[in-house]
Enzyme design. Structure first.
Site, PDB file in Angstrom:
ATOM      1  N   LYS A  44      40.368  41.408  21.544  1.00  0.00           N
ATOM      2  CA  LYS A  44      39.650  41.810  20.328  1.00  0.00           C
ATOM      3  C   LYS A  44      40.510  42.864  19.647  1.00  0.00           C
ATOM      4  O   LYS A  44      40.531  44.032  20.056  1.00  0.00           O
ATOM      5  CB  LYS A  44      38.277  42.392  20.692  1.00  0.00           C
ATOM      6  CG  LYS A  44      37.423  42.783  19.494  1.00  0.00           C
ATOM      7  CD  LYS A  44      36.796  41.566  18.830  1.00  0.00           C
ATOM      8  CE  LYS A  44      35.868  41.986  17.690  1.00  0.00           C
ATOM      9  NZ  LYS A  44      35.204  40.838  17.049  1.00  0.00           N
ATOM     10  N   THR A  48      34.374  46.864  15.218  1.00  0.00           N
ATOM     11  CA  THR A  48      33.756  47.807  14.295  1.00  0.00           C
ATOM     12  C   THR A  48      32.247  47.800  14.473  1.00  0.00           C
ATOM     13  O   THR A  48      31.661  46.862  15.003  1.00  0.00           O
ATOM     14  CB  THR A  48      34.095  47.472  12.831  1.00  0.00           C
ATOM     15  OG1 THR A  48      33.522  46.204  12.486  1.00  0.00           O
ATOM     16  CG2 THR A  48      35.606  47.404  12.614  1.00  0.00           C
ATOM     17  N   ASP A  57      31.701  43.287  21.577  1.00  0.00           N
ATOM     18  CA  ASP A  57      31.863  41.834  21.677  1.00  0.00           C
ATOM     19  C   ASP A  57      32.472  41.421  23.010  1.00  0.00           C
ATOM     20  O   ASP A  57      32.069  40.411  23.604  1.00  0.00           O
ATOM     21  CB  ASP A  57      32.726  41.325  20.524  1.00  0.00           C
ATOM     22  CG  ASP A  57      32.041  41.447  19.174  1.00  0.00           C
ATOM     23  OD1 ASP A  57      30.804  41.609  19.149  1.00  0.00           O
ATOM     24  OD2 ASP A  57      32.731  41.379  18.149  1.00  0.00           O
ATOM     25  N   PRO A 207      23.928  26.002  20.273  1.00  0.00           N
ATOM     26  CA  PRO A 207      22.547  26.231  19.820  1.00  0.00           C
ATOM     27  C   PRO A 207      22.254  27.698  19.567  1.00  0.00           C
ATOM     28  O   PRO A 207      22.844  28.594  20.191  1.00  0.00           O
ATOM     29  CB  PRO A 207      21.720  25.715  21.005  1.00  0.00           C
ATOM     30  CG  PRO A 207      22.595  25.938  22.198  1.00  0.00           C
ATOM     31  CD  PRO A 207      23.998  25.678  21.710  1.00  0.00           C
TER      32      PRO A 207
END
Length: 248
Positions: A44, A48, A57, A207
């Site tokens: 990454k 932010t 993340d 999904p």
């Protein structure tokens, strides 16, 4: 600016805009690769909207995909572009040339390196306007474009793919990042048109709510939601037929 080096073991994950499901798609790619026994590293370049000590993340990727070779180069508290967030924090911006060098190093010891961008393809990382598209081009890496299913996605996706083509960046496929249980008419119609824009079948559909699954359930979902070219078993023709609205 780094010279382009073809790294077939690197995939860049970008999106048509923010909030489209890039982290879930990155985790899905990591999960199916790790399940095959492939070593996986996830990068990454700039996080932010998250302060130190909060979940970012890469923490989500680690939880869902059970991978631990994670590399975050910078973290900024303001939910802005990496360039604007660095400017507000009064610190140097993320240097994507340095990221490119590190990715090259990682790819020599890992079968797959996944690089998750921030926001969309042309979000700025510094005041010179360097973007994740530049990073992909320097690395010679293909880009998985994560798109929304709903109204407006056709324009956003077309602009993203046109920008990639203009810069000589290869497309690995378009993946819908969050498909709802009850898609509306626009979403169902957009499936066919997204494939037309990309000039190829969808490379996957994940999904809505996949991020809430436990790792074992997520692996099954990831495998079902990614096309064979990305390590899964997703059948775009069957999906298209299942959602096709009457009258096309």
């Amino acid at each position: 600016m780094p010279a382009s080096v073809r790294l077939v073991s690197v995939i860049v994950v970008s999106g048509t805009c923010t909030g489209v499901g890039k982290t879930v798609v990155t985790a899905a790619l990591a999960a199916v690769a790790a399940a095959r026994g492939a070593p996986v590293a996830v990068v990454k370049p700039g996080q932010t909207g998250v302060v130190d000590g909060e979940t970012g993340d890469l923490d989500e990727v680690a939880r869902l995909a059970r991978v631990c070779d994670l590399h975050e180069f910078a973290r900024f508290p303001d939910p802005l572009s990496p360039a604007a967030a660095a400017r507000r924090a009064g610190v140097p911006p993320v240097r994507l040339p340095d990221v490119a060098k590190r990715v090259q190093e990682l790819s020599s010891g890992n079968r797959l390196v996944l690089v998750e961008g921030a926001g969309g393809l042309l979000v700025r990382y510094d005041e010179e306007g360097t973007t994740i598209a530049d990073l992909a081009r320097w690395l010679g890496a293909a880009v998985v474009v994560v798109a929304r299913p709903d109204l407006g996605t056709l324009n956003h996706t077309a602009l993203t793919l046109e920008a990639m083509a203009h810069r000589g960046v290869q497309l690995a496929g378009v993946v819908i990042g969050a498909w709802p249980d009850e898609p509306d008419l626009a979403m169902r119609s957009n499936v066919r048109d997204l494939e037309t824009i990309a000039a190829r079948p969808l490379a996957g559909v994940l999904p809505s709510g996949a991020a809430a699954l436990d790792p074992a359930e997520f692996l099954v979902t990831a495998h079902r939601g990614l096309a064979p070219s990305l390590g899964g078993s997703f059948d775009p023709a069957a999906f298209r037929a299942s959602v096709q609205p009457e009258g096309g």
